[in-house]
Design a protein around this motif. Structure first.
Motif, mmCIF file in Angstrom:
data_model
loop_
_atom_site.group_PDB
_atom_site.id
_atom_site.type_symbol
_atom_site.label_atom_id
_atom_site.label_comp_id
_atom_site.label_asym_id
_atom_site.label_seq_id
_atom_site.Cartn_x
_atom_site.Cartn_y
_atom_site.Cartn_z
ATOM 1 N N ASP A 59 0.809 -1.061 -0.068
ATOM 2 C CA ASP A 59 -0.019 0.059 -0.009
ATOM 3 C C ASP A 59 1.002 1.168 -0.125
ATOM 4 O O ASP A 59 1.791 1.357 0.918
ATOM 5 C CB ASP A 59 -0.918 -0.134 1.122
ATOM 6 C CG ASP A 59 -1.812 0.931 1.438
ATOM 7 O OD1 ASP A 59 -1.720 2.106 0.668
ATOM 8 O OD2 ASP A 59 -2.694 1.168 2.109
ATOM 9 N N LEU A 60 0.767 2.099 -1.161
ATOM 10 C CA LEU A 60 1.650 3.170 -1.050
ATOM 11 C C LEU A 60 1.569 4.401 0.095
ATOM 12 O O LEU A 60 2.280 4.968 0.209
ATOM 13 C CB LEU A 60 1.322 3.918 -2.344
ATOM 14 C CG LEU A 60 2.070 3.406 -3.675
ATOM 15 C CD1 LEU A 60 1.674 4.305 -5.034
ATOM 16 C CD2 LEU A 60 3.338 3.211 -3.666
ATOM 17 N N ARG A 61 0.387 4.152 0.734
ATOM 18 C CA ARG A 61 0.149 5.010 1.902
ATOM 19 C C ARG A 61 1.064 4.719 3.056
ATOM 20 O O ARG A 61 1.149 5.105 4.017
ATOM 21 C CB ARG A 61 -1.364 5.161 2.246
ATOM 22 C CG ARG A 61 -2.050 5.546 1.194
ATOM 23 C CD ARG A 61 -3.723 5.406 1.464
ATOM 24 N NE ARG A 61 -4.084 3.743 1.819
ATOM 25 C CZ ARG A 61 -5.096 3.491 1.780
ATOM 26 N NH1 ARG A 61 -6.156 4.096 1.961
ATOM 27 N NH2 ARG A 61 -5.479 2.037 1.934
ATOM 28 N N ALA A 76 3.257 -1.777 -6.248
ATOM 29 C CA ALA A 76 2.410 -0.858 -5.188
ATOM 30 C C ALA A 76 1.024 -1.189 -5.593
ATOM 31 O O ALA A 76 0.577 -1.326 -6.693
ATOM 32 C CB ALA A 76 2.746 0.443 -6.011
ATOM 33 N N ALA A 78 -2.377 0.460 -5.386
ATOM 34 C CA ALA A 78 -2.842 1.887 -5.700
ATOM 35 C C ALA A 78 -4.137 2.002 -6.297
ATOM 36 O O ALA A 78 -4.843 1.304 -6.665
ATOM 37 C CB ALA A 78 -1.666 2.826 -6.382
ATOM 38 N N THR A 79 -4.516 3.392 -6.343
ATOM 39 C CA THR A 79 -5.492 3.576 -7.039
ATOM 40 C C THR A 79 -5.445 4.703 -8.133
ATOM 41 O O THR A 79 -4.138 5.186 -8.090
ATOM 42 C CB THR A 79 -6.943 4.427 -6.210
ATOM 43 O OG1 THR A 79 -6.335 5.512 -5.589
ATOM 44 C CG2 THR A 79 -7.447 3.570 -4.955
ATOM 45 N N SER A 82 -3.787 8.337 -7.784
ATOM 46 C CA SER A 82 -2.462 8.573 -6.997
ATOM 47 C C SER A 82 -1.416 8.363 -7.797
ATOM 48 O O SER A 82 -0.332 7.757 -7.531
ATOM 49 C CB SER A 82 -2.592 7.573 -5.968
ATOM 50 O OG SER A 82 -2.623 6.271 -6.292
ATOM 51 N N GLY A 85 2.271 9.443 -6.613
ATOM 52 C CA GLY A 85 2.841 8.346 -5.795
ATOM 53 C C GLY A 85 3.185 7.174 -6.795
ATOM 54 O O GLY A 85 4.259 6.431 -6.322
ATOM 55 N N ILE A 86 2.371 6.775 -7.578
ATOM 56 C CA ILE A 86 2.925 5.551 -8.573
ATOM 57 C C ILE A 86 4.246 5.818 -9.060
ATOM 58 O O ILE A 86 5.068 5.021 -9.099
ATOM 59 C CB ILE A 86 1.661 5.089 -9.572
ATOM 60 C CG1 ILE A 86 0.549 4.864 -8.623
ATOM 61 C CG2 ILE A 86 2.031 4.028 -10.241
ATOM 62 C CD1 ILE A 86 -1.001 4.833 -9.508
ATOM 63 N N PHE A 97 2.679 -1.655 -10.531
ATOM 64 C CA PHE A 97 1.726 -1.391 -9.525
ATOM 65 C C PHE A 97 0.418 -2.133 -10.088
ATOM 66 O O PHE A 97 0.233 -2.416 -11.231
ATOM 67 C CB PHE A 97 1.353 0.210 -9.569
ATOM 68 C CG PHE A 97 0.453 0.664 -10.802
ATOM 69 C CD1 PHE A 97 -0.772 0.912 -10.429
ATOM 70 C CD2 PHE A 97 0.913 1.135 -11.759
ATOM 71 C CE1 PHE A 97 -1.678 1.505 -11.289
ATOM 72 C CE2 PHE A 97 0.135 1.886 -12.740
ATOM 73 C CZ PHE A 97 -1.042 1.998 -12.522
ATOM 74 N N ARG A 100 -6.012 -1.464 -6.363
ATOM 75 C CA ARG A 100 -6.797 -2.422 -5.458
ATOM 76 C C ARG A 100 -7.988 -3.377 -5.918
ATOM 77 O O ARG A 100 -8.385 -4.200 -5.323
ATOM 78 C CB ARG A 100 -7.139 -1.397 -4.423
ATOM 79 C CG ARG A 100 -6.026 -0.910 -3.417
ATOM 80 C CD ARG A 100 -6.324 -0.201 -2.249
ATOM 81 N NE ARG A 100 -5.248 0.231 -1.477
ATOM 82 C CZ ARG A 100 -4.483 1.368 -1.762
ATOM 83 N NH1 ARG A 100 -4.691 2.062 -2.974
ATOM 84 N NH2 ARG A 100 -3.547 1.613 -1.160
#
Length: 217
Positions: A59-61, A76, A78-79, A82, A85-86, A97, A100
């Motif tokens: 989870d990138l968070r 990764a 991710a959504t 983001s 972040g990706i 990546f 989810r």
């Protein structure tokens, strides 16, 4: 002939519902072993020390490291909202990546490809990330100039990296020994100023050396 060992996967995901779904899918997949499912970065680090997996779904968070290790391969979670972040994760060496919401078949495919050392980018993901790279990176001319300064052979190597080929597959394509290819890939990555071959692969897409869809996922 003995069956290959299962791909060991650690899930590090903050959302309990997503973590449970991923765990259920992985735990029931042939050739995959769930090494653990944890809710935070601290638990992930402890589990990584105790049971080194082949793939980490992260989870990138959860405050990823500044640069990802070669093992385990990091994918990764991710959504699509983001992008920054990706991109940061990919340029720091993540293998790819995964959304989810990805269906089970795609999840298992990505895990196996990442474990085999492939860059994992779907055609849709590639198109979106190339667009995001133009918006979120430094001046595009600087990035493209670095690619254009490569020799013709180095450009072919970069195109193969962007197509998500392993060093062995690049060696077969270019008819070179694999150790030579390993050195050439490393040199191309350094010349482009990338932290990892994943970042170089993104530049290959952005420069048009390979098309979304040339990859493996």
């Amino acid at each position: 002939m003995l069956a290959p060992p299962p791909v060991r996967v650690l899930v590090a995901e903050r959302d309990p519902a997503v973590r449970a779904r991923l765990s259920t899918v992985l735990d029931g997949a042939d050739g995959v072993e769930l090494a653990g499912a944890v809710p935070d970065a601290t638990a992930a680090r402890v589990t990584l020390r105790r049971r080194l997996p082949d793939v980490l779904l992260l989870d990138l968070r959860l405050s990823p490291p500044e640069q990802f290790p070669r093992r385990p391969a990091v994918v990764a979670l991710a959504t699509f909202d983001s992008d920054a972040g990706i991109l940061r994760a990919l340029r720091d060496g993540a293998a790819g990546f995964l959304l989810r919401s990805a269906p089970p078949r795609d999840l298992i495919k990505v895990v196996r490809l990442a474990a085999d050392g492939h860059l994992v980018l779907s055609p849709d993901a590639s198109r979106r990330l190339v667009s995001a790279a133009s918006r979120l990176s430094g001046p595009r001319d600087d990035r493209m100039a670095a690619v254009d300064r490569l020799t013709a052979h180095e450009t072919r190597v970069l195109a193969a990296v962007g197509a998500a080929l392993t060093n062995a597959e690049i060696a077969e394509r270019l008819e070179l020994p694999e150790p030579v290819v390993r050195e050439q890939v490393a040199r191309v990555v350094r010349k482009l100023g990338c932290a990892h071959r994943t970042g170089a692969g993104l530049l290959a897409y952005e420069r048009g050396l390979c098309r979304p869809g040339d990859g493996r996922a």
